[in-house]
Scaffold this motif. Structure first.
Motif, PDB file in Angstrom:
ATOM      1  N   GLY A   1       7.325  -1.131   6.724  1.00 17.70           N
ATOM      2  CA  GLY A   1       6.960   0.256   6.488  1.00 17.70           C
ATOM      3  C   GLY A   1       6.305   0.931   7.678  1.00 17.70           C
ATOM      4  N   GLU A   2       5.856   2.145   7.419  1.00 21.61           N
ATOM      5  CA  GLU A   2       5.229   2.985   8.444  1.00 21.61           C
ATOM      6  C   GLU A   2       3.876   3.468   7.938  1.00 21.61           C
ATOM      7  OE1 GLU A   2       6.403   3.515  11.425  1.00 21.61           O
ATOM      8  OE2 GLU A   2       8.337   2.549  11.092  1.00 21.61           O
ATOM      9  N   PRO A   3       2.923   3.653   8.824  1.00 17.84           N
ATOM     10  CA  PRO A   3       2.992   3.409  10.257  1.00 17.84           C
ATOM     11  C   PRO A   3       2.717   1.944  10.594  1.00 17.84           C
ATOM     12  CG  PRO A   3       0.848   4.324   9.735  1.00 17.84           C
ATOM     13  CD  PRO A   3       1.640   4.263   8.442  1.00 17.84           C
TER      14      PRO A   3
ATOM     15  N   TRP B   1       0.838  -1.195   0.000  1.00 14.27           N
ATOM     16  CA  TRP B   1       0.000   0.000   0.000  1.00 14.27           C
ATOM     17  C   TRP B   1       0.876   1.250   0.000  1.00 14.27           C
ATOM     18  CZ3 TRP B   1      -5.496  -0.032   1.260  1.00 14.27           C
ATOM     19  CH2 TRP B   1      -6.035  -1.323   1.360  1.00 14.27           C
ATOM     20  N   THR B   2       0.428   2.267  -0.727  1.00 14.37           N
ATOM     21  CA  THR B   2       1.016   3.597  -0.673  1.00 14.37           C
ATOM     22  C   THR B   2      -0.099   4.572  -0.323  1.00 14.37           C
ATOM     23  OG1 THR B   2       2.603   3.010  -2.404  1.00 14.37           O
ATOM     24  CG2 THR B   2       2.306   5.354  -1.942  1.00 14.37           C
ATOM     25  N   LEU B   3       0.120   5.341   0.752  1.00 19.22           N
ATOM     26  CA  LEU B   3      -0.856   6.331   1.219  1.00 19.22           C
ATOM     27  C   LEU B   3      -0.246   7.713   1.182  1.00 19.22           C
ATOM     28  CD1 LEU B   3      -2.156   4.682   4.536  1.00 19.22           C
ATOM     29  CD2 LEU B   3      -3.030   4.366   2.241  1.00 19.22           C
TER      30      LEU B   3
ATOM     31  N   ASP C   1       4.671   7.756  14.526  1.00 18.07           N
ATOM     32  CA  ASP C   1       6.125   7.857  14.426  1.00 18.07           C
ATOM     33  C   ASP C   1       6.491   9.326  14.222  1.00 18.07           C
ATOM     34  OD1 ASP C   1       8.823   6.997  14.148  1.00 18.07           O
ATOM     35  OD2 ASP C   1       8.605   7.086  11.970  1.00 18.07           O
ATOM     36  N   GLY C   2       7.143   9.912  15.184  1.00 19.05           N
ATOM     37  CA  GLY C   2       7.582  11.298  15.062  1.00 19.05           C
ATOM     38  C   GLY C   2       6.543  12.286  15.558  1.00 19.05           C
TER      39      GLY C   2
ATOM     40  N   ASP D   1       3.589  -2.885   3.758  1.00 16.25           N
ATOM     41  CA  ASP D   1       3.033  -4.159   3.321  1.00 16.25           C
ATOM     42  C   ASP D   1       2.147  -4.670   4.439  1.00 16.25           C
ATOM     43  OD1 ASP D   1       4.413  -4.620   0.758  1.00 16.25           O
ATOM     44  OD2 ASP D   1       6.200  -4.546   2.023  1.00 16.25           O
ATOM     45  N   ILE D   2       1.018  -5.277   4.060  1.00 16.67           N
ATOM     46  CA  ILE D   2       0.152  -5.866   5.074  1.00 16.67           C
ATOM     47  C   ILE D   2       0.002  -7.359   4.838  1.00 16.67           C
ATOM     48  CG2 ILE D   2      -1.146  -3.736   5.452  1.00 16.67           C
ATOM     49  CD1 ILE D   2      -3.534  -5.249   4.107  1.00 16.67           C
TER      50      ILE D   2
END
Length: 158
Positions: free
Chosen positions: A78-80, A47-49, A106-107, A59-60
């Protein structure tokens, strides 16, 4: 860990709603934050969001599936980092979908977003987009389907 939850009642039969949820490559058609989804293996997708000018890729893995009842997944790269469950409940010709998302901000920007409940807003927007799409199209149109064997299936059969 931040948590968001949202439910919508969709005027469509549970089979169509559930199958549309499995059609993960169609998500960019109705969730504006989702840029791309590609199925990489039977239980996995990439996935790319893009949320608030932050692009995230992950990746899920589908970790649980009860057909026409529930599907759960978790990020593996990846994140999150996140886990989520989409559950469905049948009521005549309507289906209630409830999505629960738990994620690790994150952050500072993501921690602030979680405090401001931006995740709840984004989830509500996504589930409402899903509802509009299903009610307009009636179910999946063949983009992709994640196929998951029942937990008690014999992997050597078939």
């Amino acid at each position: 860990m931040a948590r968001a939850r949202h439910s919508e009642t969709i005027h469509a039969p549970i089979a169509a709603v559930y199958q549309q949820w499995l059609d993960v490559e169609a998500f960019p058609l109705f969730v504006s934050a989702v840029r791309t989804v590609s199925v990489t293996a039977e239980l996995y997708s990439h996935w790319t969001l893009s949320l608030a000018n932050l692009e995230r890729e992950f990746d899920i893995e589908i970790v649980e599936q009860a057909p026409e009842e529930r599907i759960s997944w978790r990020s593996i790269t990846g994140e999150p980092a996140h886990t989520a469950t989409a559950s469905t409940e049948d009521a005549d010709d309507r289906t209630t979908v409830t999505v629960t998302l738990e994620w690790t901000p994150d952050g500072p920007a993501e921690r602030s977003a979680a405090l401001l409940k931006a995740d709840t807003h984004a989830l509500r927007t996504a589930v409402r987009g899903f509802k509009r799409y299903v009610e307009t199209h009636g179910g999946p149109e063949g983009h992709s389907h994640v196929v998951v064997q029942p937990l008690d299936a014999d992997p050597s059969a078939g």
